[in-house]
Design a protein around this motif. Structure first.
Motif, PDB file in Angstrom:
ATOM      1  N   LYS A   1      32.027  43.564  33.363  1.00  0.00           N
ATOM      2  CA  LYS A   1      32.481  42.907  32.050  1.00  0.00           C
ATOM      3  C   LYS A   1      34.021  43.184  31.782  1.00  0.00           C
ATOM      4  CE  LYS A   1      29.585  43.628  28.809  1.00  0.00           C
ATOM      5  NZ  LYS A   1      28.805  44.176  27.781  1.00  0.00           N
ATOM      6  N   ASN A   2      34.803  43.783  32.867  1.00  0.00           N
ATOM      7  CA  ASN A   2      36.367  43.899  32.515  1.00  0.00           C
ATOM      8  C   ASN A   2      37.185  42.876  32.877  1.00  0.00           C
ATOM      9  OD1 ASN A   2      36.247  44.381  35.353  1.00  0.00           O
ATOM     10  ND2 ASN A   2      36.776  46.502  35.285  1.00  0.00           N
ATOM     11  N   GLY A   3      36.447  41.788  33.290  1.00  0.00           N
ATOM     12  CA  GLY A   3      37.220  40.570  33.731  1.00  0.00           C
ATOM     13  C   GLY A   3      38.010  40.630  35.187  1.00  0.00           C
ATOM     14  N   SER A   4      37.471  41.667  35.848  1.00  0.00           N
ATOM     15  CA  SER A   4      38.351  41.633  37.385  1.00  0.00           C
ATOM     16  C   SER A   4      37.415  40.840  38.393  1.00  0.00           C
ATOM     17  CB  SER A   4      38.278  43.019  37.597  1.00  0.00           C
ATOM     18  OG  SER A   4      36.895  43.682  37.720  1.00  0.00           O
ATOM     19  N   SER A   5      38.320  40.508  39.386  1.00  0.00           N
ATOM     20  CA  SER A   5      37.946  39.944  40.501  1.00  0.00           C
ATOM     21  C   SER A   5      38.371  40.847  41.765  1.00  0.00           C
ATOM     22  CB  SER A   5      38.312  38.530  40.464  1.00  0.00           C
ATOM     23  OG  SER A   5      37.939  37.782  41.829  1.00  0.00           O
TER      24      SER A   5
ATOM     25  N   TYR B   1      29.053  36.564  32.531  1.00  0.00           N
ATOM     26  CA  TYR B   1      30.334  37.213  32.336  1.00  0.00           C
ATOM     27  C   TYR B   1      31.352  37.297  33.466  1.00  0.00           C
ATOM     28  CZ  TYR B   1      29.016  38.864  27.657  1.00  0.00           C
ATOM     29  OH  TYR B   1      28.741  38.910  26.137  1.00  0.00           O
ATOM     30  N   PHE B   2      30.791  37.566  34.645  1.00  0.00           N
ATOM     31  CA  PHE B   2      31.290  38.068  35.774  1.00  0.00           C
ATOM     32  C   PHE B   2      31.953  36.830  36.525  1.00  0.00           C
ATOM     33  CE2 PHE B   2      30.628  38.033  40.544  1.00  0.00           C
ATOM     34  CZ  PHE B   2      31.475  38.898  41.072  1.00  0.00           C
TER      35      PHE B   2
ATOM     36  N   LYS C   1      32.806  33.929  35.140  1.00  0.00           N
ATOM     37  CA  LYS C   1      33.881  33.076  34.458  1.00  0.00           C
ATOM     38  C   LYS C   1      35.407  33.320  35.065  1.00  0.00           C
ATOM     39  CE  LYS C   1      31.331  32.366  30.350  1.00  0.00           C
ATOM     40  NZ  LYS C   1      31.296  32.703  28.989  1.00  0.00           N
ATOM     41  N   VAL C   2      35.374  34.703  35.940  1.00  0.00           N
ATOM     42  CA  VAL C   2      36.850  35.103  36.048  1.00  0.00           C
ATOM     43  C   VAL C   2      37.565  34.485  37.048  1.00  0.00           C
ATOM     44  CG1 VAL C   2      38.047  37.201  36.904  1.00  0.00           C
ATOM     45  CG2 VAL C   2      35.890  37.306  35.373  1.00  0.00           C
ATOM     46  N   SER C   3      36.920  33.863  38.417  1.00  0.00           N
ATOM     47  CA  SER C   3      37.459  33.209  39.463  1.00  0.00           C
ATOM     48  C   SER C   3      36.255  32.638  39.924  1.00  0.00           C
ATOM     49  CB  SER C   3      38.127  34.416  40.198  1.00  0.00           C
ATOM     50  OG  SER C   3      37.095  35.202  40.942  1.00  0.00           O
TER      51      SER C   3
ATOM     52  N   ASN D   1      34.260  34.859  42.246  1.00  0.00           N
ATOM     53  CA  ASN D   1      33.286  35.519  41.306  1.00  0.00           C
ATOM     54  C   ASN D   1      32.057  34.687  41.058  1.00  0.00           C
ATOM     55  OD1 ASN D   1      35.215  37.548  41.220  1.00  0.00           O
ATOM     56  ND2 ASN D   1      34.808  37.774  39.188  1.00  0.00           N
TER      57      ASN D   1
END
Length: 489
Positions: free
Chosen positions: A442-446, A471-472, A474-476, A479
């Motif tokens: 959930k911290n927006g990392s890839s 959530y996960f 949407k980042v890349s 992901n």
């Protein structure tokens, strides 16, 4: 083709340097999606898709040396195995009987096991030394780290591969290393070894080499002749040919004209000489450690104690240490007492420790021994921390020390991204791991910590997976690929 690529991948998986379940789970369960993902990378109009720069990792070698390489993410790892199988014919070129390159090819659609080829190579060396009066045996210094990107791409193009495939191969090599033209080849995986081996085939085909015999296993060479002048001249010629690719001979390992190797290291005493017969050495991407097959006679208690006492020697060699561990396994019930210390002292033999943990009957005391090692002030490198995570996952999760081990590994002062990712990908619901994974999802990392956290949820309920994967994802793009794969499992 899908089944054959997966067969190649799975046959090589456990023998690689950093076998991440994150990669295996995605490759096995999102094969078709990975094929489409690679097509998007190959499309220059699809700017959102590319190969990512890969994580630098360090594996242990003998004498406390480190092997610097890349740990490929699921997309990159899939590409190199799929590419190797699709173009398997270029690795099966005909050879002359006096110019042999052994191993790293396909036979009847399957990759030839490296240990078989290495045993054959050792036999060929022995035959050559018996047959010819002079020989020179040598290898290339830091070979995989020294190959130049454009030279490898040009070789690939010379094999008759289509322009689009050559461009994609060049893109892969360039992007996984963020544009740096050397030190890009991943170590320890079969496709890379195939590429590295066959890249040197221009040496095999050179008409400038006149010696009666030349045999090669990857970058290990032996040339032989009854003429000292011939092998000397060929050795100098080969150095010049290698120099055209900015490659150099390892001067410390060169054997010139005579056999200066010994069956056993200098430190081995009369007891070991009496015990040890012919050693069968299995290494490379299949096993990674020495095995002593049917060579040890029955030992009496004094001999067992003498061998175990060798572990106290400061300068004990890896071969000696490997033999001592074999002795402990065969003649005592004390594996749990020795494996943690052996693990610390001989990091390049960790795969042997990993295998021998399966033979240890006292898992509780073994787990406590490893926890004591983690709690000490002893330095543990990335390779050790990763493989200790594998040991816990495979052998020690049901012990009372499992939670302490996982916590200590994740929070260890020497922990790295890859050693932490190893813990996160274990599909365990105890010890606070679900909450730890949720943080990364959930911290927006890839990156590896997020990817392995997603794969660690593969056995969770559909509701829990869908919530966090949304959530996960949407980042890349990668992901989303991983998230969609986990949601449908």
């Amino acid at each position: 083709m899908k089944e054959k690529v997966l067969e190649l991948y799975n046959s090589d998986f456990e023998g690689t340097l950093f076998p991440m379940e994150t990669c295996r789970v995605i490759i096995e369960n999102a094969y078709d999606e990975l094929v489409e993902y690679i097509k998007k990378i190959a499309n220059p109009d699809d700017k959102a898709y590319c190969f990512l720069p890969q994580q630098v990792v360090y594996a242990s070698k003998s004498k406390q040396h480190l092997r610097r390489t890349k740990k490929l993410d699921p997309v990159a790892e899939f590409y190199i195995y799929e590419m190797a199988y699709e173009h398997r014919n270029i690795f099966n070129r005909p050879q002359q009987s006096n110019r042999e390159s052994l191993g790293y090819r396909f036979k009847e659609g399957k990759a030839i096991p490296i240990n078989e080829s290495f045993i054959e190579f050792n036999k060929r060396i022995s035959d050559i030394k018996d047959k010819y009066q002079y020989f020179i045996q040598f290898d290339i210094s830091s070979y995989f780290n020294s190959i130049y990107h454009h030279d490898l791409v040009n070789w690939f193009a010379s094999c008759g591969v289509s322009t689009g495939e050559v461009e994609l191969f060049g893109q892969f090599m360039r992007e996984i290393n963020a544009g740096f033209s050397i030190d890009f080849m991943p170590h320890g995986i079969y496709p890379s070894k195939m590429l590295g081996s066959h890249f040197l085939s221009y040496i095999d085909y050179s008409m400038l080499i006149k010696s009666e015999q030349m045999v090669r296993f990857m970058d290990d060479f032996i040339i032989a002749s009854d003429s000292k002048e011939a092998v000397t001249k060929d050795f100098l010629t080969i150095q010049k040919l290698l120099g055209q690719k900015s490659l150099n001979i390892n001067s410390h390992k060169t054997q010139l004209y005579a056999d200066n190797t010994k069956t056993i290291d200098n430190e081995v005493d009369a007891v070991i000489n009496d015990i040890l017969g012919t050693i069968t050495v299995f290494h490379g991407s299949d096993v990674g450690y020495e095995e002593f097959d049917d060579v040890m006679r029955e030992l009496n208690p004094d001999e067992v104690a003498h061998l175990i006492g060798l572990l106290d020697k400061i300068n004990i060699s890896d071969r000696e240490a490997s033999l001592v561990l074999e002795t402990i396994r065969n003649f005592t019930n004390e594996l749990h007492s020795y494996l943690p210390n052996f693990f610390h002292q001989h990091p390049n033999l960790i795969k042997k420790v990993y295998a021998y943990c399966g033979f240890c009957s006292n898992k509780e005391d073994l787990a406590k021994g490893f926890f004591d090692l983690l709690s000490s002030d002893k330095y543990l490198n990335e390779y050790q921390l990763f493989w200790l995570g594998k040991i816990v996952e495979t052998h020690l999760l049901r012990t009372s020390s499992a939670g302490n081990l996982l916590s200590s590994l994740y929070g260890h002062k020497d922990a790295t991204v890859i050693s932490k990712a190893k813990i996160l990908e274990i599909p365990e619901h105890r010890f606070g791991l679900p909450e730890l994974r949720e943080t990364h999802l959930k911290n927006g990392s890839s990156g590896w910590l997020a990817w392995s956290s997603a794969v660690g949820m593969r056995n969770d309920t559909k509701q829990a997976k869908n919530y966090l994967m949304d959530y996960f994802s949407k980042v890349s793009p990668i992901n989303k690929l991983i998230g969609d794969c986990i949601k449908k499992m």
